[in-house]
Structure formats: structure tokens, C-alpha cells
Write an enzyme that holds these catalytic residues in place. Sequence first.
Site, PDB file in Angstrom:
ATOM      1  N   HIS A 169      -2.349   6.821   7.465  1.00 34.76           N
ATOM      2  CA  HIS A 169      -1.422   7.757   6.808  1.00 34.76           C
ATOM      3  C   HIS A 169      -2.134   9.042   6.405  1.00 34.76           C
ATOM      4  O   HIS A 169      -1.615  10.137   6.607  1.00 34.76           O
ATOM      5  CB  HIS A 169      -0.799   7.128   5.555  1.00 34.76           C
ATOM      6  CG  HIS A 169       0.473   6.402   5.801  1.00 34.76           C
ATOM      7  ND1 HIS A 169       1.592   7.007   6.323  1.00 34.76           N
ATOM      8  CD2 HIS A 169       0.815   5.114   5.572  1.00 34.76           C
ATOM      9  CE1 HIS A 169       2.571   6.126   6.415  1.00 34.76           C
ATOM     10  NE2 HIS A 169       2.124   4.965   5.969  1.00 34.76           N
TER      11      HIS A 169
ATOM     12  N   HIS B   5      -4.008   0.864   7.648  1.00 27.29           N
ATOM     13  CA  HIS B   5      -2.676   1.476   7.638  1.00 27.29           C
ATOM     14  C   HIS B   5      -2.685   2.712   6.734  1.00 27.29           C
ATOM     15  O   HIS B   5      -2.196   3.776   7.115  1.00 27.29           O
ATOM     16  CB  HIS B   5      -1.660   0.434   7.153  1.00 27.29           C
ATOM     17  CG  HIS B   5      -0.251   0.898   7.154  1.00 27.29           C
ATOM     18  ND1 HIS B   5       0.691   0.411   8.041  1.00 27.29           N
ATOM     19  CD2 HIS B   5       0.406   1.783   6.360  1.00 27.29           C
ATOM     20  CE1 HIS B   5       1.864   0.982   7.782  1.00 27.29           C
ATOM     21  NE2 HIS B   5       1.714   1.817   6.768  1.00 27.29           N
ATOM     22  N   GLU B   6      -3.271   2.566   5.543  1.00 27.10           N
ATOM     23  CA  GLU B   6      -3.297   3.683   4.596  1.00 27.10           C
ATOM     24  C   GLU B   6      -4.221   4.808   5.063  1.00 27.10           C
ATOM     25  O   GLU B   6      -3.894   5.990   4.912  1.00 27.10           O
ATOM     26  CB  GLU B   6      -3.688   3.202   3.202  1.00 27.10           C
ATOM     27  CG  GLU B   6      -2.763   2.146   2.619  1.00 27.10           C
ATOM     28  CD  GLU B   6      -1.294   2.450   2.773  1.00 27.10           C
ATOM     29  OE1 GLU B   6      -0.880   3.622   2.626  1.00 27.10           O
ATOM     30  OE2 GLU B   6      -0.532   1.514   3.059  1.00 27.10           O
TER      31      GLU B   6
ATOM     32  N   GLY C 197       0.835  -1.189   0.000  1.00 28.67           N
ATOM     33  CA  GLY C 197       0.000   0.000   0.000  1.00 28.67           C
ATOM     34  C   GLY C 197       0.871   1.239   0.000  1.00 28.67           C
ATOM     35  O   GLY C 197       2.045   1.179   0.363  1.00 28.67           O
TER      36      GLY C 197
ATOM     37  N   GLN D 132       2.771   9.937   1.445  1.00 31.23           N
ATOM     38  CA  GLN D 132       4.079   9.287   1.460  1.00 31.23           C
ATOM     39  C   GLN D 132       4.927   9.669   0.253  1.00 31.23           C
ATOM     40  O   GLN D 132       6.130   9.417   0.236  1.00 31.23           O
ATOM     41  CB  GLN D 132       3.932   7.769   1.500  1.00 31.23           C
ATOM     42  CG  GLN D 132       3.460   7.258   2.842  1.00 31.23           C
ATOM     43  CD  GLN D 132       3.376   5.757   2.831  1.00 31.23           C
ATOM     44  OE1 GLN D 132       2.368   5.198   2.404  1.00 31.23           O
ATOM     45  NE2 GLN D 132       4.436   5.107   3.277  1.00 31.23           N
TER      46      GLN D 132
ATOM     47  N   CYS E 106       6.472  -0.517   6.955  1.00 30.02           N
ATOM     48  CA  CYS E 106       5.993   0.674   6.263  1.00 30.02           C
ATOM     49  C   CYS E 106       7.113   1.171   5.356  1.00 30.02           C
ATOM     50  O   CYS E 106       8.274   1.212   5.771  1.00 30.02           O
ATOM     51  CB  CYS E 106       5.614   1.746   7.285  1.00 30.02           C
ATOM     52  SG  CYS E 106       5.034   3.295   6.560  1.00 30.02           S
ATOM     53  N   LEU E 107       6.746   1.541   4.129  1.00 31.18           N
ATOM     54  CA  LEU E 107       7.753   2.038   3.193  1.00 31.18           C
ATOM     55  C   LEU E 107       8.410   3.323   3.681  1.00 31.18           C
ATOM     56  O   LEU E 107       9.506   3.647   3.245  1.00 31.18           O
ATOM     57  CB  LEU E 107       7.124   2.248   1.812  1.00 31.18           C
ATOM     58  CG  LEU E 107       6.635   0.966   1.126  1.00 31.18           C
ATOM     59  CD1 LEU E 107       5.888   1.292  -0.149  1.00 31.18           C
ATOM     60  CD2 LEU E 107       7.780   0.005   0.872  1.00 31.18           C
TER      61      LEU E 107
END
Length: 179
Positions: free
Chosen positions: A136, A132-133, A46, A51, A90-91
Amino acid sequence: MAVLPIRIFGDPALRARAAEVTDFDDVLRRLAGDMMETMRQAHGAGLAANQVGVLKRLFTWQTGEDEHGAVANPVLLESSEETQEGEEGCLSFPGLWYPTRRPLRVRMRVQDVRGEEHEVEGKELLARILLHELDHLNGILFIDHLARHDRKEAMGRIRAGELEHPRPHDHPGAEPPVA
């Protein structure tokens, strides 16, 4: 499609609440395509627009070759009381993986990149990704959900400069970084 630079923890965009998407045009569709390509190149599951430095309520997700999407303006309608705990990454925190508790099932109202409303239901991995998204887009990071001792360890590792780009074989059995 272009691969966009992913913002790393410490970037103010990661703590900002993203604005509603109001223009469902070619610019938005191009951004969604670029985000999908960026997410795939980074081996993530995701990616939220903030991000990549865009403060719009848009994220992409993928759980399999044919299971993926881009959604705008997500609204959580329901989440189960039953929870799951699993390794989450997480990226924007490359190389960090910690057990994270999330609801097992969720239901969201979203818009696609053309502005049409839909409901998305997810369980297990997809529920984890969707939450999670959504976090963000609200300026909430996965480390905010960690147990106190894990968060303390994560922050110590971040201060020590241990953020790095993970290789999939480093975490056997772990899912790809959520975002």
C-alpha cells in the site's frame, strides 16, 4: 481516538507512493491511534496511512488481542522463497476476497511512532499483513498480485458496483481483511 474514512479503490491516494515519516511527534502518534481504531472498527488486520488519505509511510497491524503495532518507514530486508497462498481481502476493496500468493516469512526494518528503529519478523498471517501494508505504501494493491482470471473477475465485480462491507460470517475460515 477517531474513526477515519477509508479510501475505496479508485481513490488516487491508493496508487500513490507515500513519503517517509520525518516527524515523530504527537501528531503522528494520534494518527497511528486513529488508524488502529479505524482498522479495528472495520474488522481489518492492517491499515496503511494512504488508505485514510495520508501519504506517509505508516501502517498499523493486528493479529490478535495482544499482537499489534504501528510502524513507520518499513524497509523489506528479507522474504522467503517459500510461499503461502490464502484468501486475502482489503478494506479498500470491501467484499472482495481472492487467493493471493505471498512469501511465508519476512523480515523488515521499521521505526516505531517515537522514531526508534526495530526489526520485525513475521510468518504466515503476519508476513501477509506486513507485505500487504508495505505494498500500500508503494501504491501497489492486492489485486495486482492476483492470478489473471481472478483479477479479471475482481475488476468486473468492481465495475458492476459489487464493493460492499463484508460481514465476518460471509467468509468462513477467512482471515480478516488485511487492509
